[in-house]
Design an enzyme around this catalytic site. Structure first.
Site, PDB file in Angstrom:
ATOM      1  N   TYR A   1       0.829  -1.211   0.000  1.00  0.00           N
ATOM      2  CA  TYR A   1       0.000   0.000   0.000  1.00  0.00           C
ATOM      3  C   TYR A   1       0.862   1.260   0.000  1.00  0.00           C
ATOM      4  O   TYR A   1       0.380   2.345  -0.306  1.00  0.00           O
ATOM      5  CB  TYR A   1      -0.923   0.055   1.228  1.00  0.00           C
ATOM      6  CG  TYR A   1      -1.903  -1.074   1.388  1.00  0.00           C
ATOM      7  CD1 TYR A   1      -2.129  -2.013   0.375  1.00  0.00           C
ATOM      8  CD2 TYR A   1      -2.618  -1.215   2.574  1.00  0.00           C
ATOM      9  CE1 TYR A   1      -3.024  -3.052   0.546  1.00  0.00           C
ATOM     10  CE2 TYR A   1      -3.527  -2.249   2.749  1.00  0.00           C
ATOM     11  CZ  TYR A   1      -3.720  -3.168   1.737  1.00  0.00           C
ATOM     12  OH  TYR A   1      -4.609  -4.191   1.922  1.00  0.00           O
TER      13      TYR A   1
ATOM     14  N   GLN B   1      -7.226 -13.312   5.973  1.00  0.00           N
ATOM     15  CA  GLN B   1      -7.932 -12.135   5.455  1.00  0.00           C
ATOM     16  C   GLN B   1      -8.289 -12.388   3.997  1.00  0.00           C
ATOM     17  O   GLN B   1      -7.407 -12.636   3.174  1.00  0.00           O
ATOM     18  CB  GLN B   1      -7.060 -10.882   5.589  1.00  0.00           C
ATOM     19  CG  GLN B   1      -7.794  -9.618   5.174  1.00  0.00           C
ATOM     20  CD  GLN B   1      -6.968  -8.358   5.323  1.00  0.00           C
ATOM     21  OE1 GLN B   1      -6.832  -7.590   4.371  1.00  0.00           O
ATOM     22  NE2 GLN B   1      -6.413  -8.120   6.507  1.00  0.00           N
TER      23      GLN B   1
END
Length: 276
Positions: free
Chosen positions: A52, A161
């Site tokens: 990110y 996740q």
């Protein structure tokens, strides 16, 4: 008010069921400001990743927010190109330096990758043994990936996740993870924003004075799933946190469960795992 409703992981660590996702938030003022808004709105769980490229922004917000470090739960993730034992250890040190932290609460293998996740996991186990991470887990792992990992690991993953929203409810994978005492976290819990105008969800929300987004997040939490909505908008961040004062009925849940279409907005791990 701190949004501290938590789920106990297999090792006893408490993980807040609502987190602030940082995907696509631009490093610098945007990511730092949005993270600060989230913390001020009561979020205590921050989810970032090396890819990110905003770990430094997360770190600045954490350092300046005024909330004690031990009251925050910070997740980051290892990127595909850093998989392998030594490169994982090196990548973790880079992440923790960018975050400005002495430890992270949860470290995840971001994608299964081609053939290195076993060696990568051994490095995760070392980080866990050395108390540099409080919990370790995986992301985007299907059942067969987890089965392979469980054959070789000393410490089982505590979290998986995955992409999860009403059009991709991942019931079978969630049940499998539950059977292995692996908590599930939903990324893209709002279907990347595509479902916020869905008439079925809005109708359910209308009964409670809630938005479709709030209904989706509530649906996930009531299913025992941790959820990490992302937003760069202060009002939306607050709205996403305002989901603990109502409860969906069995009929509501049946409607939302019935929306499942096996539709992904993100990559399929079976394909993307080879894309380095």
């Amino acid at each position: 008010m701190a949004l501290t409703q938590s789920l106990k992981l297999s090792n006893g660590v408490m993980m807040p069921v609502l987190g602030f996702g940082m995907w696509k938030l631009q490093d610098g003022n945007e990511a730092e400001t949005a993270t600060m808004w989230a913390i001020k709105s009561g979020y205590r769980h921050i989810d970032t990743a090396a890819i990110y490229k905003n770990e430094e922004s997360a770190g600045r917000a954490i350092a300046s927010c005024g909330v004690p470090r031990e009251e925050l739960f910070v997740t980051t993730k290892l990127w595909n190109s850093d998989q392998g034992y030594e490169s994982t250890l090196s990548a973790f040190e880079k992440s923790i330096k960018k975050l400005g932290l002495e430890y992270v609460d949860l470290y995840l293998i971001h994608w299964p990758g081609k053939d290195k996740f076993i060696d990568t996991w051994k490095a995760f186990e070392k980080l866990y043994a050395d108390k540099k991470v409080r919990a370790i887990g995986v992301s985007n792992f299907h059942e067969h990936h987890i089965e392979e990992l469980l054959k070789h690991c000393k410490v089982a993953p505590m979290v998986n996740q995955i992409e999860l929203h009403p059009l991709l409810n991942q019931k079978a994978l969630c049940e499998y993870c539950k059977s292995k005492n692996i908590a599930v976290t939903a990324w893209s819990p709002l279907g990347q924003g595509h479902l916020v105008e869905d008439a079925r969800l809005k109708a359910i929300g209308g009964k409670y004075g809630k938005t479709a987004a709030q209904v989706m997040l509530r649906w996930e939490i009531q299913a025992g799933v941790i959820t990490i909505p992302k937003s760069g908008n202060e009002a939306r961040i607050k709205e996403n946190g305002n989901i603990f004062d109502f409860e969906l009925t069995a009929e509501d849940i049946q409607v939302i469960d019935g929306m499942n279409a096996g539709h992904r907005y993100g990559p399929d791990p079976e394909v993307f795992m080879n894309d380095f």
